[in-house]
Motif scaffolding. Sequence first.
Motif, PDB file in Angstrom:
ATOM      1  N   TRP A   1      36.846  55.331  60.450  1.00  0.00           N
ATOM      2  CA  TRP A   1      36.166  54.316  59.643  1.00  0.00           C
ATOM      3  C   TRP A   1      34.657  54.500  59.687  1.00  0.00           C
ATOM      4  O   TRP A   1      33.970  54.476  58.662  1.00  0.00           O
ATOM      5  CB  TRP A   1      36.544  52.920  60.163  1.00  0.00           C
ATOM      6  N   SER A   2      34.122  54.693  60.878  1.00  0.00           N
ATOM      7  CA  SER A   2      32.675  54.836  61.043  1.00  0.00           C
ATOM      8  C   SER A   2      32.146  56.051  60.296  1.00  0.00           C
ATOM      9  O   SER A   2      31.112  55.975  59.620  1.00  0.00           O
ATOM     10  CB  SER A   2      32.333  54.938  62.533  1.00  0.00           C
ATOM     11  N   LYS A   3      32.829  57.171  60.406  1.00  0.00           N
ATOM     12  CA  LYS A   3      32.370  58.381  59.712  1.00  0.00           C
ATOM     13  C   LYS A   3      32.321  58.178  58.204  1.00  0.00           C
ATOM     14  O   LYS A   3      31.350  58.560  57.544  1.00  0.00           O
ATOM     15  CB  LYS A   3      33.271  59.569  60.060  1.00  0.00           C
ATOM     16  N   LYS A   4      33.369  57.562  57.659  1.00  0.00           N
ATOM     17  CA  LYS A   4      33.435  57.406  56.204  1.00  0.00           C
ATOM     18  C   LYS A   4      32.449  56.368  55.680  1.00  0.00           C
ATOM     19  O   LYS A   4      31.887  56.526  54.595  1.00  0.00           O
ATOM     20  CB  LYS A   4      34.857  57.043  55.792  1.00  0.00           C
ATOM     21  N   TRP A   5      32.231  55.320  56.457  1.00  0.00           N
ATOM     22  CA  TRP A   5      31.385  54.248  55.978  1.00  0.00           C
ATOM     23  C   TRP A   5      29.913  54.430  56.329  1.00  0.00           C
ATOM     24  O   TRP A   5      29.029  54.045  55.556  1.00  0.00           O
ATOM     25  CB  TRP A   5      31.872  52.909  56.536  1.00  0.00           C
ATOM     26  N   LEU A   6      29.636  54.982  57.487  1.00  0.00           N
ATOM     27  CA  LEU A   6      28.258  54.989  57.985  1.00  0.00           C
ATOM     28  C   LEU A   6      27.575  56.339  57.896  1.00  0.00           C
ATOM     29  O   LEU A   6      26.347  56.405  57.924  1.00  0.00           O
ATOM     30  CB  LEU A   6      28.235  54.511  59.444  1.00  0.00           C
ATOM     31  N   GLU A   7      28.360  57.415  57.769  1.00  0.00           N
ATOM     32  CA  GLU A   7      27.765  58.750  57.780  1.00  0.00           C
ATOM     33  C   GLU A   7      27.814  59.423  56.427  1.00  0.00           C
ATOM     34  O   GLU A   7      27.471  60.605  56.300  1.00  0.00           O
ATOM     35  CB  GLU A   7      28.469  59.614  58.838  1.00  0.00           C
ATOM     36  N   THR A   8      28.280  58.711  55.397  1.00  0.00           N
ATOM     37  CA  THR A   8      28.292  59.242  54.034  1.00  0.00           C
ATOM     38  C   THR A   8      27.653  58.226  53.100  1.00  0.00           C
ATOM     39  O   THR A   8      27.629  57.022  53.391  1.00  0.00           O
ATOM     40  CB  THR A   8      29.723  59.530  53.554  1.00  0.00           C
ATOM     41  N   ALA A   9      27.140  58.694  51.974  1.00  0.00           N
ATOM     42  CA  ALA A   9      26.461  57.832  51.006  1.00  0.00           C
ATOM     43  C   ALA A   9      27.361  57.556  49.809  1.00  0.00           C
ATOM     44  O   ALA A   9      28.415  58.171  49.635  1.00  0.00           O
ATOM     45  CB  ALA A   9      25.157  58.489  50.549  1.00  0.00           C
ATOM     46  N   GLY A  10      26.937  56.620  48.977  1.00  0.00           N
ATOM     47  CA  GLY A  10      27.640  56.336  47.728  1.00  0.00           C
ATOM     48  C   GLY A  10      28.513  55.101  47.817  1.00  0.00           C
ATOM     49  O   GLY A  10      28.858  54.620  48.897  1.00  0.00           O
ATOM     50  N   VAL A  11      28.875  54.581  46.635  1.00  0.00           N
ATOM     51  CA  VAL A  11      29.689  53.382  46.534  1.00  0.00           C
ATOM     52  C   VAL A  11      30.945  53.696  45.718  1.00  0.00           C
ATOM     53  O   VAL A  11      30.877  54.377  44.691  1.00  0.00           O
ATOM     54  CB  VAL A  11      28.894  52.215  45.906  1.00  0.00           C
ATOM     55  N   ASN A  12      32.083  53.254  46.195  1.00  0.00           N
ATOM     56  CA  ASN A  12      33.358  53.475  45.504  1.00  0.00           C
ATOM     57  C   ASN A  12      33.558  52.433  44.403  1.00  0.00           C
ATOM     58  O   ASN A  12      32.926  51.386  44.392  1.00  0.00           O
ATOM     59  CB  ASN A  12      34.519  53.394  46.489  1.00  0.00           C
ATOM     60  N   THR A  13      34.486  52.757  43.490  1.00  0.00           N
ATOM     61  CA  THR A  13      34.895  51.824  42.440  1.00  0.00           C
ATOM     62  C   THR A  13      36.377  51.512  42.612  1.00  0.00           C
ATOM     63  O   THR A  13      37.191  52.432  42.790  1.00  0.00           O
ATOM     64  CB  THR A  13      34.646  52.407  41.040  1.00  0.00           C
ATOM     65  N   LEU A  14      36.720  50.230  42.598  1.00  0.00           N
ATOM     66  CA  LEU A  14      38.104  49.788  42.685  1.00  0.00           C
ATOM     67  C   LEU A  14      38.520  49.178  41.352  1.00  0.00           C
ATOM     68  O   LEU A  14      37.837  48.317  40.812  1.00  0.00           O
ATOM     69  CB  LEU A  14      38.265  48.756  43.807  1.00  0.00           C
ATOM     70  N   SER A  15      39.673  49.643  40.808  1.00  0.00           N
ATOM     71  CA  SER A  15      40.174  49.167  39.516  1.00  0.00           C
ATOM     72  C   SER A  15      41.637  48.758  39.664  1.00  0.00           C
ATOM     73  O   SER A  15      42.390  49.393  40.414  1.00  0.00           O
ATOM     74  CB  SER A  15      40.067  50.265  38.447  1.00  0.00           C
TER      75      SER A  15
END
Length: 552
Positions: free
Chosen positions: A441-455
Amino acid sequence: MPGENLTRIEAQERRAVVETHEYDVVLDLTTGPEVFRSTTTVRFASTDGAHTFIDLIARDVHSITLNGRSIDPAVAFADSRIVLDGLAAENELVVEADCLYTNTGEGLHRFVDPVDGEVYLYSQFEVPDSRRVFAVFEQPDLKAGFKFTVTAPAAWKVVSNSPTPEPTPLDGDRATWAFERTPRISSYITALIAGPYEATFSELTSASGRVIPLGVYARKSLWQHLDADYVFEKTRQGFAYYEDKFAYPYPFAKYDQLFVPEFNAGAMENAGAVTFTETYVFRSKVTDAIKERRVVTILHELAHMWFGDLVTMKWWNDLWLNESFAEWASTIATAEATEWTEAWTTFNAMEKTWAYRQDQLPSTHPVVAEINDLEDVQVNFDGITYAKGGSVLKQLAAWVGIDAFFAGVGAYFRAHEWGNTELGDLLAELERTSGRELGTWSKKWLETAGVNTLSPLIEEDAEGNITRFGVVQTAPADYPTIRPHRIGIGFYGLEGDALVRVHHVELDVDGDRTDVPELKGRKRPDLVLLNDEDLAYAKIRLDERSLATAIE
């Protein structure tokens, strides 16, 4: 030459050979309008025979004495550092200097009130500015007890981290205040506020049974505008909320809140002596938004007494966590413990919207930034570090569950009280209380940039019953990370002129598509809202029917 900078590597090397015990700081504030006399005695352990340096920004250094041995300032003092050679296992260093007042909000700020000519002083030490007032190992993981002795005009009030003692009168309308030593804290949260401030006092009883003195201060010419009773009320509500949720009593001896002039930030979490911008002294009618923001700020600084002051980051790369936690804690406390129950809506409209904008610019970066030196701190804290950091922390609380989150935070305080930590120390406690693995969780949320889209993906039969419901997740090409989310899904129906929630589910979403079988067979509503309750940090899309309902 280093100038006024300090690298992380230098701090790590110094921490490897130095263990600070205590500081005795003697300040004379009666030496004129430009400089004050500063005498610092530091007691510290060291690797025998090691060499290192201590930090100081001063106009003149008069004397340096290490373990009884005189050192020539002309040789040892340069570039905001005093070189220390031939250290013993236990050391005593005495530095006498003349330091400069500032009018930039760094170090000891001096203000002359244009209304009545009165002089007001206050300190601002974050990030590296206690060295403008006394000689210090200026890094957060070299904690110590601090004892301040201050000579000032006898008519002044003098405030520091410890309760204000009775002053000892001197000649010439001067007096000396000798404060008790603080617990082990970092130098950047030490404080000195002095001047003819007006003040009013109250108290509360902590969960520990201790009586905690409270004070509210402002300069004379603004005092008539300060609603101190309201500030005390919000403070009491915050104390009760945090002591209950953190399961850890307030850690300091008293709690003063001081509204100071020309402050270059919103507020600063000095241990037991918080300073605020005078913008929060309302001289005319203000909007509810500003009133609410002041409450959030009051509770933000109070949250720091535990997260930041009691337990402190090892280095400035975790300052984002410090601030994000305080922003999250102050928002939930405002929403649940005060009359400002819609605080999360304001958080969404202000902080979260700021984060979404920043995260879609070419300048975006991961929440956890690499802070190689003090200069990096000044440029790396922006809408990603603060606003996205706070939003992601809200998602973390949802991901592990709010009860497990508070339980983990309390365990973190108990395990690391008066110490220094890194992000992994908090995550380890949250893993224990929630049972969730948080490294990924930490790697994906805190060590990468950008915002996902949920549809939403919705299929229905001829009668309008849902035959398939899924959540589709996408990511921009430049930042293709697909993240785990804890979200709510709300079904809303039109009832007259109102849109009313008729059903709600909460679930984990991960991968490109997550099916939601529990929604199969339900009647398709007028509006389907992903991220209902605003737990996740993501852009949200509406299906065509929901979009038409929303527009209508």
